[in-house]
Design an enzyme around this catalytic site. Sequence first.
Site, PDB file in Angstrom:
ATOM      1  N   ASP A  12      21.483   2.660 -29.597  1.00  0.00           N
ATOM      2  CA  ASP A  12      21.045   3.699 -28.657  1.00  0.00           C
ATOM      3  C   ASP A  12      21.673   3.550 -27.271  1.00  0.00           C
ATOM      4  O   ASP A  12      20.984   3.721 -26.253  1.00  0.00           O
ATOM      5  CB  ASP A  12      19.509   3.675 -28.550  1.00  0.00           C
ATOM      6  CG  ASP A  12      18.848   4.088 -29.853  1.00  0.00           C
ATOM      7  OD1 ASP A  12      19.413   4.945 -30.559  1.00  0.00           O
ATOM      8  OD2 ASP A  12      17.768   3.550 -30.167  1.00  0.00           O
ATOM      9  N   LYS A  62      15.765  12.747 -36.997  1.00  0.00           N
ATOM     10  CA  LYS A  62      14.361  13.090 -37.280  1.00  0.00           C
ATOM     11  C   LYS A  62      14.233  14.598 -37.507  1.00  0.00           C
ATOM     12  O   LYS A  62      13.463  15.301 -36.856  1.00  0.00           O
ATOM     13  CB  LYS A  62      13.447  12.623 -36.158  1.00  0.00           C
ATOM     14  CG  LYS A  62      13.448  11.105 -36.042  1.00  0.00           C
ATOM     15  CD  LYS A  62      12.327  10.570 -35.215  1.00  0.00           C
ATOM     16  CE  LYS A  62      12.348   9.055 -35.182  1.00  0.00           C
ATOM     17  NZ  LYS A  62      13.538   8.483 -34.526  1.00  0.00           N
ATOM     18  N   PRO A  67      13.425  25.058 -43.642  1.00  0.00           N
ATOM     19  CA  PRO A  67      14.432  24.629 -44.616  1.00  0.00           C
ATOM     20  C   PRO A  67      15.868  25.039 -44.267  1.00  0.00           C
ATOM     21  O   PRO A  67      16.788  24.213 -44.353  1.00  0.00           O
ATOM     22  CB  PRO A  67      13.956  25.286 -45.916  1.00  0.00           C
ATOM     23  CG  PRO A  67      12.474  25.375 -45.753  1.00  0.00           C
ATOM     24  CD  PRO A  67      12.241  25.666 -44.301  1.00  0.00           C
ATOM     25  N   SER A 117       6.447   4.009 -35.221  1.00  0.00           N
ATOM     26  CA  SER A 117       6.138   2.625 -34.841  1.00  0.00           C
ATOM     27  C   SER A 117       5.452   2.467 -33.488  1.00  0.00           C
ATOM     28  O   SER A 117       4.857   1.437 -33.213  1.00  0.00           O
ATOM     29  CB  SER A 117       7.439   1.815 -34.831  1.00  0.00           C
ATOM     30  OG  SER A 117       8.340   2.376 -33.899  1.00  0.00           O
ATOM     31  N   PRO A 170      11.518   0.205 -38.355  1.00  0.00           N
ATOM     32  CA  PRO A 170      11.825  -0.006 -36.940  1.00  0.00           C
ATOM     33  C   PRO A 170      10.626  -0.582 -36.191  1.00  0.00           C
ATOM     34  O   PRO A 170       9.490  -0.520 -36.683  1.00  0.00           O
ATOM     35  CB  PRO A 170      12.103   1.409 -36.434  1.00  0.00           C
ATOM     36  CG  PRO A 170      11.274   2.293 -37.303  1.00  0.00           C
ATOM     37  CD  PRO A 170      11.064   1.588 -38.620  1.00  0.00           C
ATOM     38  N   GLN A 175       9.646  -3.591 -29.412  1.00  0.00           N
ATOM     39  CA  GLN A 175       8.339  -2.939 -29.623  1.00  0.00           C
ATOM     40  C   GLN A 175       7.262  -3.906 -30.128  1.00  0.00           C
ATOM     41  O   GLN A 175       6.133  -3.500 -30.391  1.00  0.00           O
ATOM     42  CB  GLN A 175       8.473  -1.780 -30.624  1.00  0.00           C
ATOM     43  CG  GLN A 175       9.267  -0.595 -30.093  1.00  0.00           C
ATOM     44  CD  GLN A 175       9.279   0.536 -31.112  1.00  0.00           C
ATOM     45  OE1 GLN A 175       8.270   1.189 -31.362  1.00  0.00           O
ATOM     46  NE2 GLN A 175      10.432   0.763 -31.718  1.00  0.00           N
TER      47      GLN A 175
HETATM   48  P1  XMP Z   1      14.254  -0.585 -30.492  1.00  0.00           P
HETATM   49  O1  XMP Z   1      15.094  -0.620 -29.273  1.00  0.00           O
HETATM   50  O2  XMP Z   1      12.811  -0.341 -30.206  1.00  0.00           O
HETATM   51  O3  XMP Z   1      14.791   0.706 -31.271  1.00  0.00           O
HETATM   52  O4  XMP Z   1      14.460  -1.738 -31.422  1.00  0.00           O
HETATM   53  C1  XMP Z   1      14.160   1.245 -32.403  1.00  0.00           C
HETATM   54  C2  XMP Z   1      14.953   2.397 -32.913  1.00  0.00           C
HETATM   55  O5  XMP Z   1      14.289   2.984 -34.004  1.00  0.00           O
HETATM   56  C3  XMP Z   1      13.856   4.298 -33.669  1.00  0.00           C
HETATM   57  N1  XMP Z   1      12.479   4.339 -34.070  1.00  0.00           N
HETATM   58  C4  XMP Z   1      12.000   5.056 -35.077  1.00  0.00           C
HETATM   59  N2  XMP Z   1      12.592   5.888 -35.922  1.00  0.00           N
HETATM   60  N3  XMP Z   1      10.540   6.204 -37.022  1.00  0.00           N
HETATM   61  C5  XMP Z   1      11.851   6.469 -36.879  1.00  0.00           C
HETATM   62  O6  XMP Z   1      12.381   7.266 -37.648  1.00  0.00           O
HETATM   63  C6  XMP Z   1       9.898   5.370 -36.212  1.00  0.00           C
HETATM   64  O7  XMP Z   1       8.719   5.102 -36.355  1.00  0.00           O
HETATM   65  C7  XMP Z   1      10.663   4.776 -35.182  1.00  0.00           C
HETATM   66  N4  XMP Z   1      10.342   3.885 -34.249  1.00  0.00           N
HETATM   67  C8  XMP Z   1      11.496   3.636 -33.571  1.00  0.00           C
HETATM   68  C9  XMP Z   1      14.034   4.471 -32.200  1.00  0.00           C
HETATM   69  O8  XMP Z   1      14.380   5.806 -31.895  1.00  0.00           O
HETATM   70  C10 XMP Z   1      15.152   3.523 -31.918  1.00  0.00           C
HETATM   71  O9  XMP Z   1      16.393   4.113 -32.220  1.00  0.00           O
END
Ligand code: XMP
Length: 220
Positions: A12, A62, A67, A117, A170, A175
């Site tokens: 990111d 995401k 559709p 998450s 993730p 986090q």
């Molecule tokens: P960090 O920096 O927190 O980045 O390790 C986590 C990455 O994962 C994405 N993210 C999610 N993507 N469902 C998802 O589809 C989730 O619950 C979720 N939580 C985090 C976040 O955008 C980042 O790229």
Amino acid sequence: MERKTRIILALDVSDREEALKIAEDVSEFVDAIKVGYPLVLATGLEIIRELAEFAPIIADFKVADIPNTNRLICEQVFEVGADAVIVQGFTGRDSLDACIEVASEYRKDVFVVSEMSHPGGAEFLQPVGEAIARMAAEAGASGLVAPATRPERVKKIREIVGDKLTIISPGVGAQGGRASNAIAAGADWVIVGRSIYKAELPKKAASEIAAEIEAELRRE
Ligand code: XMP
């Protein structure tokens, strides 16, 4: 995606050179690279094609539309060389089916978000997460995205989908989740962003997480 280190890098960053440098640096310790809005909006969709030289790419858009729009988005994502796309499940079966249809035309993967998450993920999504997981399995998705911040939820999702679907997880590091706990709970891969790309030595950070996962897998 080949299971080696069980790490997916969430890249990111917003600078093209930095993204390519980190990808090359950590490539031996990651099985895939997840690319999302921060990097694509900053540099353009073609960054996916460039990064695909280093690892399979998961496009984290995401996807959450009707559709037809989902179909158009997924076509763009696979045309540019992504191996998988992350889509939301809450938009319903027809929206998910559209993504899966396109993915199967390209022989690519769809990962469905069941529950997110971050703390807010427990507010609206968590109560429907299990139904989303069941729908994803019935629809023929490749896998689910489940939170490493709540390993007990990863375990529950694993019970629901059995061995049929892949779980990518993730929430490790920044986090608060631990890679080994998510893997022990049933995740196939953990997704790690800041703990790797913001580390002083990203390669070392990735290798340490890989070692933690390897130790957990040896223990099992
Ligand atoms: P960090 O920096 O927190 O980045 O390790 C986590 C990455 O994962 C994405 N993210 C999610 N993507 N469902 C998802 O589809 C989730 O619950 C979720 N939580 C985090 C976040 O955008 C980042 O790229």
